[in-house]
Design a protein around this motif. Structure first.
Motif, PDB file in Angstrom:
ATOM      1  N   THR A 129      36.492  27.701  29.553  1.00 37.82           N
ATOM      2  CA  THR A 129      36.875  28.765  30.485  1.00 37.82           C
ATOM      3  C   THR A 129      36.084  28.716  31.786  1.00 37.82           C
ATOM      4  N   ALA A 153      36.128  26.572  34.332  1.00 38.74           N
ATOM      5  CA  ALA A 153      36.934  26.280  35.516  1.00 38.74           C
ATOM      6  C   ALA A 153      37.747  27.494  35.944  1.00 38.74           C
ATOM      7  N   SER A 154      38.343  28.171  34.980  1.00 36.87           N
ATOM      8  CA  SER A 154      39.135  29.352  35.341  1.00 36.87           C
ATOM      9  C   SER A 154      38.232  30.484  35.841  1.00 36.87           C
ATOM     10  N   ASP A 155      37.026  30.612  35.285  1.00 37.12           N
ATOM     11  CA  ASP A 155      36.091  31.631  35.769  1.00 37.12           C
ATOM     12  C   ASP A 155      35.664  31.346  37.200  1.00 37.12           C
ATOM     13  N   ALA A 186      37.335  29.560  39.439  1.00 35.76           N
ATOM     14  CA  ALA A 186      38.497  29.772  40.299  1.00 35.76           C
ATOM     15  C   ALA A 186      38.746  31.263  40.529  1.00 35.76           C
ATOM     16  N   ARG A 187      38.614  32.069  39.500  1.00 37.61           N
ATOM     17  CA  ARG A 187      38.821  33.502  39.632  1.00 37.61           C
ATOM     18  C   ARG A 187      37.807  34.113  40.599  1.00 37.61           C
ATOM     19  N   GLU A 188      36.533  33.707  40.499  1.00 35.84           N
ATOM     20  CA  GLU A 188      35.505  34.238  41.403  1.00 35.84           C
ATOM     21  C   GLU A 188      35.734  33.779  42.840  1.00 35.84           C
ATOM     22  N   ARG A 199      38.433  35.888  44.215  1.00 35.06           N
ATOM     23  CA  ARG A 199      37.931  37.234  44.455  1.00 35.06           C
ATOM     24  C   ARG A 199      37.125  37.280  45.747  1.00 35.06           C
TER      25      ARG A 199
END
Length: 123
Positions: free
Chosen positions: A79, A81-83, A85-87, A90
């Motif tokens: 997770t 990479a997705s974390d 990308a999400r940050e 944001r």
């Protein structure tokens, strides 16, 4: 003795650069100082072992090892990479005020002046 001209030397034989000209002039003054070693240097160079070469399998093996390390990291942290990308999304969606823009411009200006002062200092 190699009599070829360097790549940046004009066809007239004069070096194109002031440093090349200075080195050529210094070399010209020492050309007559050759010490005859009766072929010692040539024999020594011929007796030296060939330079070590890397094995042909080294580059593909390194590629496979780095790919395995990347895959291992991807499976160990699924997770991450997705974390990240999400940050990033944001942060990109964060509204920027005029004061923050002014502060960033002032900081870049101060860094530019400090860098220029450091480079142009008189030692």
């Amino acid at each position: 003795m190699n009599t070829e001209l360097p790549m940046d030397t004009p066809s007239s034989g004069e070096p194109a650069d002031w440093l090349d000209a200075a080195l050529a002039a210094d070399g010209a003054s020492h050309r007559d100082d050759y010490v005859d070693d009766a072929g010692f240097t040539a024999r020594l160079m011929a007796a030296l072992p060939a330079p070590a070469t890397l094995p042909a399998w080294r580059k593909p093996a390194l590629s496979v090892l780095w790919a395995a390390a990347g895959l291992g990291a991807a499976f160990a942290l699924p997770t991450a990479a997705s974390d990240v990308a999400r940050e990033l999304f944001r942060l990109a969606a964060h509204p920027v005020s005029l004061l923050e823009i002014a502060a960033a411009i002032a900081a870049l200006g101060a860094l530019s002046w400090a860098g220029a002062a450091y480079v142009l200092r008189q030692d």
